[in-house]
Design a protein around this motif. Structure first.
Motif, PDB file in Angstrom:
ATOM      1  N   ASN A 185       0.722  -1.168   0.200  1.00 23.66           N
ATOM      2  CA  ASN A 185       0.015   0.107  -0.227  1.00 23.66           C
ATOM      3  C   ASN A 185       0.823   1.255   0.132  1.00 23.66           C
ATOM      4  O   ASN A 185       0.452   2.357   0.201  1.00 23.66           O
ATOM      5  N   MET A 235      -5.359  -1.952   6.476  1.00 21.07           N
ATOM      6  CA  MET A 235      -3.869  -2.635   7.107  1.00 21.07           C
ATOM      7  C   MET A 235      -4.071  -2.622   8.773  1.00 21.07           C
ATOM      8  O   MET A 235      -4.597  -1.675   9.313  1.00 21.07           O
ATOM      9  N   PHE A 270      -1.963  -3.121  12.152  1.00 21.22           N
ATOM     10  CA  PHE A 270      -0.421  -3.241  12.614  1.00 21.22           C
ATOM     11  C   PHE A 270      -0.132  -3.885  13.910  1.00 21.22           C
ATOM     12  O   PHE A 270      -0.990  -4.246  14.726  1.00 21.22           O
ATOM     13  N   ALA A 281     -10.234  -1.002  10.087  1.00 25.51           N
ATOM     14  CA  ALA A 281      -9.930  -1.205   8.678  1.00 25.51           C
ATOM     15  C   ALA A 281     -11.121  -1.857   7.839  1.00 25.51           C
ATOM     16  O   ALA A 281     -11.248  -1.260   6.793  1.00 25.51           O
TER      17      ALA A 281
END
Lengths: 246, 242
Positions: free
Chosen positions: B48, B81, B83, B150
């Motif tokens: 991305n 995404m 994390f 997300a």
């Protein structure tokens, strides 16, 4: 000690005639200090925020400019900057603008030069706080913002700055207190703020103790108010579950 | 859906990624594993555009990530995404964490965003926490919120960067359960993870990386039963046998 204490001096009419009292002089200086410092502080916050953000952006021209700005305003003594703004800059301006400045009311000239000087000097310090606030955020926050589809400016606006600003409230309090104390320097170009009025009072009444005790108390009063105000702000923006939060 | 062709990246003379080539089809779940420093995280951050790369090409849903004319923000808004350290926005309530990008990036109304947010919180079992702040939640809960955040963007695929590595062991499963469910619903996923149980359950393929190269790219059966490279065999022996 053969000193004649005379607290009644503040209520005496001034030696310059008119119906003003020495207390009135003090109060004038008090108002001048507050007006000068507050207006300079607002400019310093705005400029400092922008410059501080620019120091952290991934564009070397912008961050280079911001770094140069900070170094210039942070590394020249405040007094020298004040003289530059008051005596030198008006001469360097285009003649029309310079003359227009020099023809305005002298008090306004002193005030403007002092305001710009204090504002820019303090803005460099605010910028450093803003930068350190942004840099102290976990590095993943920026990526998280970008990954959501925010542009870089949006990431600053919605993700990084709200937290960075909260983190730097305590150091900003010191800068806010400093600007009131630094404003005393402006008495050197003749601006009749609090410290200048204190000295003037000594010249006219020969009562230095009363005069400077009053000045001291006035500065303390201002700073106590600022401190409590900032503490209120700090409590108000506290993030639940985060460092210092509840 | 995602296609990488000879992607390379270096910092100075250090090669972080070398000629990485792979394809991810719609609905596939790819698990990326390998020793630390092998470039796994960097690889999925390239997808991305969070990490730039110097050569090669990555195409996501027909859009070239490396092309300077690409609107990266727009591309990223379609790729979810998650994390390692959750990265929720600490100054916003949970429901606002889910809503902010919906309103500011997708232009949904406040009500639409909240409705969607509540629906997703329901799904990850955290509806009651909607008005709390991230700092008041456990790590596992925060990571489930991060997944919901997300998903709120209706992504076409999801990237996971070691989503369970920062969690206490007892919280790992609640996050893996959400991810498994997502995989079973047909979400296209690329997951960097060391959770080999998860890989065995849901992965379509496993990519094994070492020193910036894709060393193995095979079906999970082939990978777990007879990994071809010695490096992968060593890796598997170390992480499976204890």
């Amino acid at each position: 000690m053969a000193y004649n204490w005379n607290w009644g001096v503040f209520l005496q009419p001034t030696a310059t005639g008119g119906d003003e009292t020495y207390l009135g002089w003090m109060f004038y200086g008090f108002k001048m200090t507050i007006a000068l410092s507050l207006s300079a502080w607002l400019i310093a916050l705005a400029v400092g925020a922008v410059v501080g953000v620019l120091r952290t952006v991934p564009n070397k021209w912008l961050s280079g400019f911001a770094t140069a700005y900070v170094e210039v305003f942070r590394n020249i003594p405040l007094l020298v900057q004040l003289f530059l703004w008051y005596f030198v800059i008006p001469e360097l301006l285009p003649e029309k603008v310079g003359n227009a400045f020099k023809q305005t009311n002298p008090i306004l000239q002193q005030f403007l030069a002092s305001m710009v000087c204090l504002a820019l000097f303090t803005s460099a310090r605010v910028a450093e706080q803003v930068r350190s606030g942004i840099n102290s955020l976990p590095p993943g926050q920026k990526n998280a913002g970008l990954a959501m589809g925010f542009t870089l400016p949006q990431t600053y606006r919605y993700v990084m700055l709200p937290m960075a600003v909260r983190l730097i409230v305590p150091p900003l309090t010191s800068e806010f207190l400093n600007i009131f104390k630094n404003s005393a320097v402006c008495s050197t170009i003749g601006l009749l703020e609090l410290a200048a009025q204190g000295r003037q009072l000594v010249d006219y009444t020969a009562q230095p103790y009363e005069s400077f005790i009053a000045v001291t108390i006035a500065y303390l009063l201002i700073n106590v108010v600022v401190m409590f105000g900032m503490r209120w702000v700090e409590g108000h923006v506290r993030v639940p579950g985060y460092i210092g939060g509840k | 859906m995602i296609s990488m062709n000879k992607v390379s990246k270096q910092y100075g003379s250090f090669h972080v990624l070398t000629d990485c080539t792979t394809q991810v089809q719609k609905g596939e779940v790819i698990v990326v594993c390998g020793p630390s420093g092998s470039g796994k995280s960097t690889l999925i951050k390239c997808v991305n555009g969070l990490e730039p790369f110097q050569s090669g090409e990555i195409i996501v849903n027909g859009v070239s990530v490396g092309d300077p004319r690409t609107n990266l923000s727009k591309l990223r808004s379609t790729v979810g995404m998650v994390f390692q350290n959750f990265e929720l926005f600490p100054h916003m309530s949970i429901i606002d964490n889910l809503g902010i990008a919906q309103t500011k990036v997708l232009g949904r109304s406040q009500e639409q965003a909240r409705e969607k947010g509540f629906k997703l919180l329901d799904r990850v079992g955290l509806r009651e926490q909607a008005e709390k702040y991230p700092g008041q939640l456990s790590g596992g809960q925060q990571q489930r919120v991060a997944i919901a955040r997300a998903l709120a963007m209706d992504p076409i695929c999801m990237l996971f960067d070691e989503p369970t590595s920062a969690l206490d062991p007892e919280m790992v499963n609640e996050v893996l359960d959400v991810m498994t469910e997502l995989a079973q619903e047909g979400m296209t996923m690329m997951c960097v993870t060391h959770e080999m149980g998860f890989a065995k359950r849901v992965a379509s393929r496993v990519i094994f990386m070492d020193q910036g190269r894709i060393v193995e790219d095979d079906s999970k059966e082939a990978f777990f039963e007879h990994a071809r490279s010695e490096r992968a065999q060593q890796f598997l022996a170390k992480i499976l046998h204890h």
